[in-house]
Design a protein around this motif. Structure first.
Motif, short mmCIF file in Angstrom:
data_model
loop_
_atom_site.label_atom_id
_atom_site.label_comp_id
_atom_site.label_asym_id
_atom_site.label_seq_id
_atom_site.Cartn_x
_atom_site.Cartn_y
_atom_site.Cartn_z
N GLN A 71 0.83 -1.20 0.00
CA GLN A 71 0.00 0.00 0.00
C GLN A 71 0.87 1.26 0.00
O GLN A 71 0.56 2.26 -0.64
N ASN A 87 -9.77 -6.63 7.30
CA ASN A 87 -9.72 -5.54 6.32
C ASN A 87 -8.36 -4.87 6.43
O ASN A 87 -8.07 -4.19 7.42
N SER A 88 -7.52 -5.05 5.43
CA SER A 88 -6.16 -4.52 5.50
C SER A 88 -6.05 -3.10 4.99
O SER A 88 -4.97 -2.53 4.93
N GLY A 89 -7.18 -2.49 4.61
CA GLY A 89 -7.19 -1.05 4.38
C GLY A 89 -6.85 -0.58 2.98
O GLY A 89 -6.69 0.62 2.77
N SER A 141 -9.20 2.23 1.69
CA SER A 141 -8.93 3.58 2.18
C SER A 141 -7.63 4.12 1.62
O SER A 141 -7.50 5.32 1.38
N ALA A 142 -6.67 3.25 1.36
CA ALA A 142 -5.41 3.70 0.73
C ALA A 142 -5.68 4.27 -0.66
O ALA A 142 -5.09 5.27 -1.07
N LEU A 171 -8.63 5.55 -1.61
CA LEU A 171 -9.36 6.81 -1.39
C LEU A 171 -8.38 7.95 -1.13
O LEU A 171 -8.53 9.05 -1.66
N GLU A 172 -7.38 7.68 -0.29
CA GLU A 172 -6.38 8.71 0.01
C GLU A 172 -5.61 9.13 -1.24
O GLU A 172 -5.39 10.30 -1.47
N THR A 211 -18.12 5.52 -2.92
CA THR A 211 -17.36 6.77 -2.70
C THR A 211 -16.34 7.05 -3.81
O THR A 211 -15.18 7.35 -3.53
#
Lengths: 333, 333
Positions: free
Chosen positions: A170, A231-233, A236-237, A239-240, A262
């Protein structure tokens, strides 16, 4: 594709009248037909390219699986699934074999990051799609493709189930995205908006469970989403990072939907291979992605203005279904 | 602590008879009493150390908030919350002020990582707890403390709510953990099991929502867990690393529980400050963590053998409640 030994590897979950003559060769035939029908510029294979358990020689299975892409002289790219390493080659071995094959744009792993330790997995890389030669975009990447190894199975004793994208991957993705966005917004031809990105990996994210038929296109026919149990994210990575507009995974053969959460479309490729669980009478399928360029004020080819997708069914007419728009450029440059 | 301007900053959510004389000074008094009662070796402040909105001078508020730790000549460490930066100093400014204060072990950010870009946030660092001087463990870190900046609010337009721990921070955490574990398992005195780790940050992880009264110690009195609205994966990053046995966060003042999920205890510190929402008649509280050393076969002090926790209430007797064991060493070395 779940490719194994070719003609001697029988199909799973096909109609009784198909069974006697159906093998891995049907997977190859579908790939050839799809190539002829769509004439793509790049083919991406989203993992479980071979079904290692039933392959007597992983290298030979890989060679046979990707042969139609090579015969068509098309560039192709691969990520690993959870079954690729079950044969005579390890995950590293499979990816090393792949990157040595003709015509592939696949890479083992990035070398650009000053990571102290190596990145997790094999086959984490990115590809830049250059603008039209001769245009002012010819030295810019107008679309970015990210390929990640989502692993096979959990390596944590207390957690069961499938693998996931790790922090090292990530972090690599985010700094790569940042550099690409910076370059795209810099001279020459500085752009206001980032170039759209597409991400490819095998195992769907837990966020794929956010959809139902009211907000996706396609079908969800499996009991659930076979994501990792943690959930390893990576959602959201993305999204960022902000540039990825769509994700394409494999893994769930009977889910083929694409839904937006989103601002990021979460899509399945759809079950392609014949030596793979499926649903008799429900056609194997492939997802197509089309990026269209805009014209600049001077009439030259410019940035990507839209990204669309649909699927091709492996039926008599290679029927096209589920057309949808994944992204449209907001502003003109 | 939600510290602001001291005597002129009134308390929130206390009983009517407490209100006239209650201010930030009650927060300081509780801190002094807790220090006297527990005689700790380290104090960790888990964010929202000051309540910036009501502080007329952030530096002065910080100085006053941490004064009892400094007066007691104890080492102390800080992570940032979501309110620290709301006053006259930015997040960077708050952390920069903190690291310049007397007695603190807080650091701005790690310098050991060859990260191409800087790590996200301010106040990401780790502390090693050395073994007893003169013992064979004196040059080994027998317990590792990780401090992370969990951010304030989402920086992604399409996502509302609180901040989260980013891939850059998780990557730093993992390579730091890996190095520490490698050193602990190496000569001199090579250990089989990794030294236990504790992580401190402000905003609880989405996984804090996994508990109810059947599997935690303490209370959950808020409508929910005020984690970020996305899961950035730090829980799975800790599972992968394998050494963190407990996490301590702030943020939710009326939740003070501690529960174990797949080998990691997820704990709240408990609401401490008086200029912070709370519950009248429900005492402000502080969590205590005690690590106990084992004796080696030669009778020397050795590795950490257990980690326990309890809370102290700011009542007349500084009542101790909710004692529980967080971790016990499996094997003897």
């Amino acid at each position: 594709m779940h490719f194994a030994d070719g003609a001697s590897t029988k199909c799973l979950d096909v109609l009784p009248d198909q069974l006697p003559t159906c093998s891995d060769l049907n997977t190859s035939a579908f790939l050839r037909r799809a190539i002829l029908a769509e004439n793509p510029h790049l083919i991406v294979f989203t993992g479980d390219n071979i079904f290692g358990f039933d392959s007597s020689d992983s290298g030979r299975s890989l060679n046979a699986a990707f042969a139609p892409a090579i015969e068509a002289k098309l560039p192709w790219a691969v990520v690993l699934g959870n079954h690729d390493q079950e044969g005579t080659l390890s995950r590293e071995g499979v990816m090393r074999h792949v990157v040595g094959m003709e015509g592939t744009l696949s890479e083992m792993n990035p070398t650009v990051v000053d990571v102290r330790d190596e990145i997790d997995g094999f086959g984490n890389y990115n590809l830049e799609v250059g603008g039209v030669e001769g245009s002012v975009f010819e030295n810019k990447s107008v679309m970015n493709l990210y390929f990640l190894d989502s692993g096979d199975y959990s390596t944590v004793d207390s957690v069961s189930g499938y693998g996931w994208i790790k922090p090292s991957q990530q972090y690599w993705f985010q700094i790569t995205s940042r550099q690409l966005q910076k370059a795209y917004k810099s001279k020459p031809q500085p752009q206001k908006e980032s170039a759209p990105g597409l991400a490819f990996f095998h195992i769907p994210l837990p966020e794929y469970a956010s959809f139902d038929s009211s907000n996706f296109t396609g079908v969800k026919q499996e009991a659930g989403i076979s994501s990792a149990s943690v959930n390893s994210g990576f959602f959201s990575a993305m999204l960022e990072a902000g540039d990825v507009k769509a994700v394409f995974t494999g893994h769930d053969h009977l889910n083929d939907f694409c839904g937006e959460l989103t601002g990021i479309n979460l899509c399945y490729g759809g079950g392609f291979g014949y030596h793979a669980y499926g649903k008799a009478g429900w056609a194997r399928r492939a997802r197509v992605v089309l990026a269209t360029l805009e014209k600049t004020e001077k009439g030259e080819w410019g940035a990507v203005k839209s990204i669309r997708t649909w699927k091709r069914l492996d039926d008599e007419h290679l029927t096209t279904i589920d057309q949808q728009v994944l992204w449209i450029k907001k502003s003109t440059s």
